[in-house]
Scaffold this motif. Structure first.
Motif: not given
Lengths: 388, 190
Positions: A104-105, A319-322, A324, A335, A337, A346-348, A350
Motif C-alpha cells: 500500500k505504501l 508518506g504513510e500507510a495503514y 490490515r 502502520y 511511516i 515508524r513501524y507499528r 496493531r
C-alpha cells in the motif's frame, strides 16, 4: 450541533466495581506468569471473594522485545522474518499483513498466482489456528489430550505443507513485497488438494465429538458473555467480535487481495459467550475449507513475483500507510511511516491479541475463578503478539 | 465515505471553535489525516464517533510517533456500522520534554485503554483523563521511554560476557565514569 448526544451514562464501557459481600474469604491470586493455561508468560492479578472474581488486572511484558524498535533499525525486508515471530501459530498471516501494508505504501501490484497462493496459505493458517485454539480451550477445561491431539494431527498435515513449500514449519518468511518468495509446484498443489479434501471429514468428527458434549455446554454456555456494543467500543475483532453478533469481517469489508472472488459466509453468534466463540471458530473452519476448495480449483499459472517489485535499494517515498487483514485472531494491521530512507521511520503493529484482552476483566467479573481459565482461553491469544 | 475535506468542513460546521487541519499524505496509499489541536481533540473525536453519517464507532489503532520537535499520537478510526474507514486523527504534544500531555480518548473508545498505556510506556506521552495510566510492557520502576529515537541503552553490560569493538569502548567509558567504585568484576572483562 448535529451531534447525537450520548445516551449512555459516563463510564458505561468501564468494568464494574464490585464490593465484596463478606460471604467468602478475600484473596488475591497471581495467576501466571507460569501457569499452564496462560499460553506463554502472562499474568492475571485476580482478586477473589471466596470463589468469585471481583477484580482482574492483566499484566503484560514478560515476552517484550520491542519488535517495533528492531524493525525501525533494519530495512523493510529485514522485518519480514521477524513478523513470523509475532503470532507464531499463524506466521503466514503476519507476513501477509506486513507485505500488504508495504505494498500500500509503495503502490505495488501483486500477480494473480501469488494472490491465490496467499489466500490458500492464509486459509490453511486460519484452519489450523482455529482447530488448535479449540483444542487448547478443551484442554484447559480438563479434557486432557484427546481433542488437542486430534487438532494437532490435522495441524501437522498443514505444517508439513508449509514446510515443503517454504522450508520451515512455522518460521516461514514466505512473502515479499509484490509476491511470494517461491512458487508452488503442481505436486504441492495436488498434495494440498488431498489434505483439504480430508479436512471436511475432520471438522465433522471434531464437531460430533465436542459440539453437543454435555460437560462442554455446561461449562461454556452463558459464561464470559460479551455484549455487542462493548465489543465494538473496545475494538474487539475477529471470531470474538462475530460471536457477539457483529457482522464485521475485514475480508468482506475491505475485500483485500482477491477475497471478493470467493463465495463464503460470515458466521455470527447470538449470545457472545464462550460456547459461541467455540462454535464460530468451528463454522469458520468450514468456510475456510470452502475458500480453499475454490482457490485450489481456480489457481492460474504465471509468475509469483511482480516484475516491477524492487528488492535491492528499496526506499519508499515519504508518506504513510495503514494496511490490515483479517488474521485468524482478529484485525492485524501494520502502520508504516516512511521518510524516504531504507528503514521505516515508524513501524507499528496493531496486535489483535492485545486489544482483544481489553475486556477480559469485564467478561470475568462475577464468575468463578475456574471459569477465568476458560474465558481467557476463548479469547485466543499468542503472547508473542501481545508483548511484541 | 466522505473525503477528508468534507469531514473537516462537517467538523467546522458542528464545532466552530475546533482547530482542525488536513495533514496530506504524499504516498500512493492516499490516506490523508486530520490534525487536531489537543484542546479540541476530545470534542472532535466525540463528534466523529456520534455523527450519524460518519459513525466511527471502531477505534482500531493508536500509535505514538517521535518527531524531532514533538511527540504525536495517531488514531485510526473505522466504522463497523457503516463499514468504512480509515479516518486518521493525529495530535501533537507541544514539545518532547515537559509539555507532553494529550487528552485521552479512552472514555470514548475503550480500545484505546491498553494502546494509550503502551504509547505512554514507550514514548512518554501523558494521556490526561485516562482511567488507569500505567506502564504496559516495561516494569513500573523503569525510567526511560524505549521507543524514542534518542533512547540509549542503559549502562549495563552484564549481558555481554566478552565485550569487544563498540561494546568494549562503552565498557571502558563506563569504567572510567565509575572509576571510584570500579570492581574487579568489570576489570576482568577487559
Amino acid at each position: 450541533m448535529g451531534v447525537i448526544e450520548q445516551a449512555r451514562p459516563e463510564g458505561w464501557n468501564r468494568p464494574a466495581v464490585i464490593t465484596p459481600t463478606g460471604d467468602g474469604e478475600l484473596l488475591e491470586v497471581a495467576m501466571g506468569p507460569h501457569h499452564p493455561s496462560t499460553h506463554g508468560v502472562f499474568r492475571m492479578d485476580v482478586a477473589l471473594d471466596g470463589e468469585r472474581v471481583i477484580r482482574l488486572k492483566p499484566v503484560f511484558g514478560y515476552l517484550h522485545r520491542n519488535h517495533e524498535k528492531i524493525a525501525e533499525s533494519i530495512s523493510y525486508l529485514g522485518s519480514m522474518p521477524y513478523t513470523d515471530r509475532l503470532d507464531y501459530i499463524c506466521p503466514i498471516t503476519n507476513n501477509w499483513a506486513y507485505a500488504l501494508a508495504v505494498e500500500k505504501l509503495v503502490g505495488q501490484e501483486v500477480p494473480e498466482r501469488a494472490e491465490y497462493l496467499r489466500v490458500i496459505l492464509g486459509e490453511l493458517t486460519r484452519y489450523q489456528n482455529h482447530a488448535s485454539s479449540i483444542g487448547f480451550l478443551i484442554q484447559e477445561m480438563g479434557a486432557s489430550g484427546t481433542p488437542l491431539m486430534y487438532a494437532f494431527r490435522e495441524r501437522e498435515k498443514i505444517l508439513d505443507l508449509f514446510e515443503e513449500l517454504t522450508g520451515a514449519r512455522m518460521m516461514v518468511n514466505y512473502m515479499r513485497f509484490g509476491g511470494c518468495r517461491v512458487d508452488a509446484s503442481s505436486a504441492w498443489l495436488d498434495r494440498t488438494r488431498k489434505v483439504v479434501a480430508g479436512l471436511g471429514g475432520f471438522t465433522d468428527e471434531f464437531e460430533r465429538l465436542l459440539a453437543t458434549n454435555e460437560i462442554l455446554m455446561a461449562r461454556t454456555q452463558g459464561v464470559g458473555v460479551l455484549r455487542a456494543d462493548l465489543a465494538v467500543n473496545a475494538g474487539v475483532t475477529g471470531p470474538m467480535l462475530r460471536a457477539s453478533g457483529v457482522n464485521y469481517d475485514v475480508r468482506k469489508v475491505d475485500g483485500y487481495s482477491i477475497y471478493n472472488r470467493f463465495n463464503f459466509r460470515v458466521p455470527l453468534g447470538d449470545h457472545g459467550d464462550v460456547y459461541d466463540r467455540f462454535m464460530i471458530r468451528l463454522l469458520e473452519m468450514r468456510e475456510s475449507i470452502g475458500i480453499l476448495t475454490q482457490a485450489l480449483k481456480d489457481i492460474p499459472g504465471g509468475p509469483v513475483m511482480s516484475p516491477t517489485a524492487k528488492i535491492r535499494g528499496f526506499r519508499p517515498k515519504p508518506g504513510e500507510a495503514y494496511g490490515r487483514i483479517e488474521a485468524p485472531k482478529g484485525e492485524l494491521g501494520f502502520y508504516l511511516i516512511s521518510d524516504g530512507g531504507p528503514n521505516p521511520y515508524r513501524y507499528r503493529v496493531r496486535p489483535p491479541s492485545l486489544i482483544n484482552l481489553t475486556i477480559l476483566e469485564d467478561m470475568c467479573l462475577g464468575h468463578d475463578v475456574a471459569d477465568v481459565v476458560l474465558i481467557f482461553g476463548s479469547v485466543d491469544i499468542v503472547l508473542g503478539e501481545v508483548d511484541r | 465515505m466522505k473525503t477528508v475535506e468534507e469531514i473537516k468542513s462537517a467538523i467546522k460546521a458542528a464545532l466552530p471553535g475546533a482547530v482542525v487541519e488536513i495533514a496530506p499524505n504524499s504516498s500512493v496509499s492516499g490516506q490523508h489525516s486530520l490534525r487536531v489541536a489537543s484542546e479540541s481533540a476530545f470534542a472532535v473525536a466525540k463528534f466523529l464517533r456520534d455523527d450519524a453519517e460518519l459513525k466511527l464507532d471502531f477505534l482500531s489503532n493508536v500509535s505514538g510517533v517521535d518527531w524531532p520537535d514533538s511527540l504525536e499520537a495517531v488514531y485510526h478510526l473505522f466504522s463497523m456500522e457503516k463499514k468504512h474507514g480509515p479516518v486518521i486523527l493525529r495530535m501533537h504534544t507541544v514539545n518532547r520534554t515537559d509539555k507532553v500531555e494529550l487528552p485521552s480518548l479512552t472514555p470514548l473508545w475503550r480500545s484505546a485503554e491498553f494502546q494509550e498505556r503502551e504509547v505512554f510506556d514507550l514514548y512518554g506521552i501523558v494521556f490526561t483523563g485516562h482511567p488507569d495510566l500505567r506502564r504496559l510492557l516495561m516494569w513500573d520502576e523503569f525510567k526511560d521511554y524505549p521507543m524514542r529515537r534518542d533512547y540509549v541503552d542503559p549502562d549495563d553490560f552484564d549481558y555481554e560476557p566478552t565485550a569487544h569493538d563498540e561494546v568494549l569502548k562503552r565498557v571502558q567509558a563506563h569504567q572510567s565514569a565509575i572509576a571510584g567504585q570500579a570492581s574487579s568484576e568489570v576489570g576482568a572483562w577487559v
